[in-house]
Design an enzyme around this catalytic site. Structure first.
Site, short mmCIF file in Angstrom:
data_model
loop_
_atom_site.label_atom_id
_atom_site.label_comp_id
_atom_site.label_asym_id
_atom_site.label_seq_id
_atom_site.Cartn_x
_atom_site.Cartn_y
_atom_site.Cartn_z
N GLY A 20 4.38 -11.18 -28.86
CA GLY A 20 4.99 -12.18 -27.86
C GLY A 20 4.31 -12.25 -26.82
O GLY A 20 4.12 -13.26 -26.07
N VAL A 21 3.96 -11.15 -26.04
CA VAL A 21 3.39 -11.04 -24.64
C VAL A 21 1.93 -11.52 -24.66
O VAL A 21 1.33 -12.36 -23.70
CB VAL A 21 3.71 -9.73 -23.71
CG1 VAL A 21 2.72 -9.80 -22.64
CG2 VAL A 21 5.05 -9.54 -23.56
N THR A 106 0.32 -4.21 -25.99
CA THR A 106 0.96 -3.32 -27.18
C THR A 106 2.29 -2.33 -26.62
O THR A 106 2.36 -2.53 -25.52
CB THR A 106 0.04 -2.55 -27.94
OG1 THR A 106 -0.25 -1.53 -27.27
CG2 THR A 106 -1.14 -3.30 -28.29
N LYS A 130 3.67 0.67 -21.42
CA LYS A 130 3.95 1.63 -20.71
C LYS A 130 3.47 3.09 -21.11
O LYS A 130 3.34 4.15 -20.28
CB LYS A 130 5.55 1.78 -20.50
CG LYS A 130 6.30 0.93 -19.67
CD LYS A 130 7.96 0.79 -19.78
CE LYS A 130 8.44 0.44 -20.97
NZ LYS A 130 8.29 -1.09 -21.10
N ALA A 156 8.86 -5.85 -15.37
CA ALA A 156 8.24 -6.98 -15.54
C ALA A 156 7.18 -7.58 -14.33
O ALA A 156 6.32 -6.66 -13.77
CB ALA A 156 8.83 -8.27 -16.18
N LEU A 158 8.15 -8.35 -11.45
CA LEU A 158 8.53 -7.86 -10.12
C LEU A 158 7.57 -7.25 -9.24
O LEU A 158 6.89 -6.16 -9.94
CB LEU A 158 9.66 -7.27 -10.12
CG LEU A 158 11.13 -7.98 -10.73
CD1 LEU A 158 12.29 -7.08 -10.57
CD2 LEU A 158 11.53 -9.09 -9.52
N GLU A 212 17.01 -3.95 -29.11
CA GLU A 212 16.38 -3.95 -30.16
C GLU A 212 17.30 -4.03 -31.37
O GLU A 212 18.27 -3.91 -31.48
CB GLU A 212 15.33 -2.60 -30.33
CG GLU A 212 14.65 -2.36 -29.08
CD GLU A 212 13.34 -3.38 -29.14
OE1 GLU A 212 12.92 -3.68 -30.33
OE2 GLU A 212 12.83 -3.86 -28.03
N ASP A 223 13.02 3.94 -22.56
CA ASP A 223 12.38 3.00 -22.16
C ASP A 223 12.54 3.12 -20.50
O ASP A 223 11.51 3.01 -19.50
CB ASP A 223 12.81 1.84 -22.47
CG ASP A 223 11.77 0.51 -22.25
OD1 ASP A 223 10.40 0.68 -22.72
OD2 ASP A 223 11.86 -0.42 -21.46
N LYS A 227 9.48 4.26 -17.42
CA LYS A 227 9.17 3.37 -15.85
C LYS A 227 9.86 4.38 -14.91
O LYS A 227 8.89 4.25 -13.66
CB LYS A 227 10.61 2.33 -16.04
CG LYS A 227 10.06 1.26 -16.92
CD LYS A 227 11.45 0.11 -16.97
CE LYS A 227 11.11 -0.93 -18.19
NZ LYS A 227 12.25 -1.81 -18.38
#
Lengths: 361, 361
Positions: A20-21, A106, A130, A156, A158, A212, A223, A227
């Site tokens: 997607g990205v 990825t 990440k 994202a 920001l 998910e 996740d 971060k």
């Protein structure tokens, strides 16, 4: 101002990941050709795309027609659909020209050795991924000391990472960071705060596509923990994932369940989660799943935030990061807004590519 | 990681202005020597300082001892206290080595031709001074197209300018910017909202040191208007100060009064300001002195902000800028925190210097 083509610098891009990205980024690179030519005197030339199905290489860059063909090809797996060389056959030192920017969209840490080799071959690296930043500290050190950008690993697009960087460059001292960095867990926290049963909130979030397919991947907090760890490492804490205090919203005993069984048995957590939410929201406090970086430690978990604080005041669909520093003590520096999504993440990656190109010029 | 001195790049700095921000910056440069050496492999060498009293030049850079002597010298005027060459005797093309960064911490537009000449002589420019950025569009174009930074012209060190830059680099489209960018006018708006009489609010703000000695310099809104204009120009609007809609909080007829007479007669505005504040705060809206950039236009003035919006939700001692863009539509991107002060502004300038050094390396 008109620019002749001789003013325009070409920058080779090697793309890891075409999900997607990666696809959104490729479309945005094509759409921004005119902008980059006039504003940045830059042409981004995609010289390679790799995913788990293989690698497409084009030493002189792919034409927009070729890129569009790759974008349009609907493969059974959703992957690139090439059966060419695997990524391990590509050696950055021999296959990538110095100055190439390798972009990792990825979500696997198997790319890390490739990225490190690229850095050593005088390439730049932009990570939306990440895992290499939250993995081995030796990897982190290579990225942090060289021509790398990782803005989209936290919140994202920001401008969180660039802000940490500027605060550190300017000699400020970061004393405390707190943030709400998971849209999914923010949604579930807001539902719990509103009195919704935990199991209903989880199933609702899954149906809306916020989690998910296996919601435990979100509920476990890993996740968000990655971060927090990336921010902590930037502040100078020498931590690994095992050092991060992570509050999982389900017990480890439920890990062995099938997804369906979990979605059924999650209701067994309703009473304890309601109790915890009630305790944290006494006196009108707002329930947040927050990351905290302070005093050499970092962690993620449920907190009750003062409703007039910046963390407590935002809508839960927003991500936010709040920095308390030597210069931002009484009035902390806060950055908030949409902190997830493929298009906005791709835009943040594109911003990183342009910024890094400027530095590597 | 240990760094040998051969790794460290020296960067010449030529400082315009040696008032509060210029002196704070000089102290911060000295204090950050170790940080810059280890983190940025950089040594900032102050090769010149100029203010309205004259210029001190040192082709090989001033020692920290020399800088400290200049910092400690208390002159009658508060100025540099040198009677050396005036600034006009310095020609960037012959006196400044290419790669020098000229830093403007003054509040006058007479520096603009010097800055433009420095840009043409392959120097970089860092501005804390809004006037050259909000002055002649031809000046703006030179800074915008070259090696210049101006983060602290809007919201002190808050990462507002860098965010605009990244949004534009990434192909995002900025549809709307709104912000509260004046601590002084934010304070007065909050007082009016609380029912304090305008004259009392103005005198209180002045006594607290929030306004200039002549408070009309703040109440006129020109400083906020310059910030709005800089943002508008970055978005691509070809505007000048005369195009900015500025709401002054006092009528032009009061311009001829002495400061004392103004501070007395300002009470004649109490009734009309109370009426206006009441009208704007109907239904619980919050009174803000806001900048707006939208549809090719920009302006500053009193507004009634939705209390659950980002602009309405902040404390008035905070500055805030809110961006609505293609990628940040439902969840606008907001940056808030302390947006004024000499130390934080100097820190922002230092961040700009390091960032620009990276690009010019």
């Amino acid at each position: 101002m008109s620019q002749t083509s001789t003013d325009i610098k070409s920058r080779a891009i090697f793309l890891l990941g075409f999900g997607g990205v990666g696809r959104a980024l490729t479309r945005q690179i094509i759409a921004a050709r005119q902008l980059h030519a006039t504003r940045n005197h830059l042409r981004l030339s995609v010289n390679g795309i790799a995913d788990s199905s293989g690698v497409v290489l084009a030493a002189d860059g792919m034409s927009d027609e070729q890129l569009n063909r790759l974008l349009e090809a609907k493969t059974h797996s959703g992957r690139l659909g090439v059966e060419q060389a695997p990524l391990r056959s590509v050696q950055p030192s021999s296959h990538l020209a110095p100055g190439t920017i390798v972009v990792d969209t990825t979500a696997t840490d198997v790319t890390a050795p490739f990225l490190v080799a690229a850095m050593r071959a005088a390439c730049g690296v932009v990570l939306a991924n990440k895992l290499p930043m939250a993995g081995d500290l030796a990897w982190y050190d290579v990225f942090a000391a060289g021509s790398a950008r990782w803005e989209t690993t936290v919140g994202a697009a920001l401008p969180v990472i660039s802000t940490v960087r500027t605060l550190l460059d300017s000699g400020d001292e970061i004393q405390h960071i707190e943030g709400s960095l998971s849209g999914t867990l923010g949604f579930i926290a807001s539902q719990l705060e509103a009195g919704v049963l935990f199991g209903d909130a989880v199933r609702d979030a899954r149906q809306r596509g916020y989690t998910e397919p296996d919601p435990r991947q979100d509920l476990g907090g890993l996740d968000a923990a990655r971060k927090a760890l990336i921010l902590a490492r930037m502040v100078g804490y020498r931590l690994n994932m095992s050092d991060v205090q992570v509050e999982s919203l389900y017990p480890a005993e439920m890990d062995h369940l099938s997804v369906d069984a979990f979605l059924h048995e999650v209701d067994s957590l309703n009473a304890s989660m309601a109790l915890r939410a009630n305790a944290l929201t006494q006196g009108g406090r707002r329930l947040r799943y927050a990351a905290t970086v302070e005093n050499g430690r970092c962690g993620v978990g449920l907190v009750g935030a003062d409703p007039v604080s910046k963390l407590g005041g935002i809508r839960t669909s927003d991500s936010i990061v709040v920095f308390s520093t030597k210069f931002y003590s009484e009035n902390p520096l806060a950055i908030s807004g949409r902190g997830a999504g493929q298009e906005v993440t791709a835009a943040g990656v594109l911003g990183d590519i342009v910024d890094l190109s400027r530095e590597m010029a």
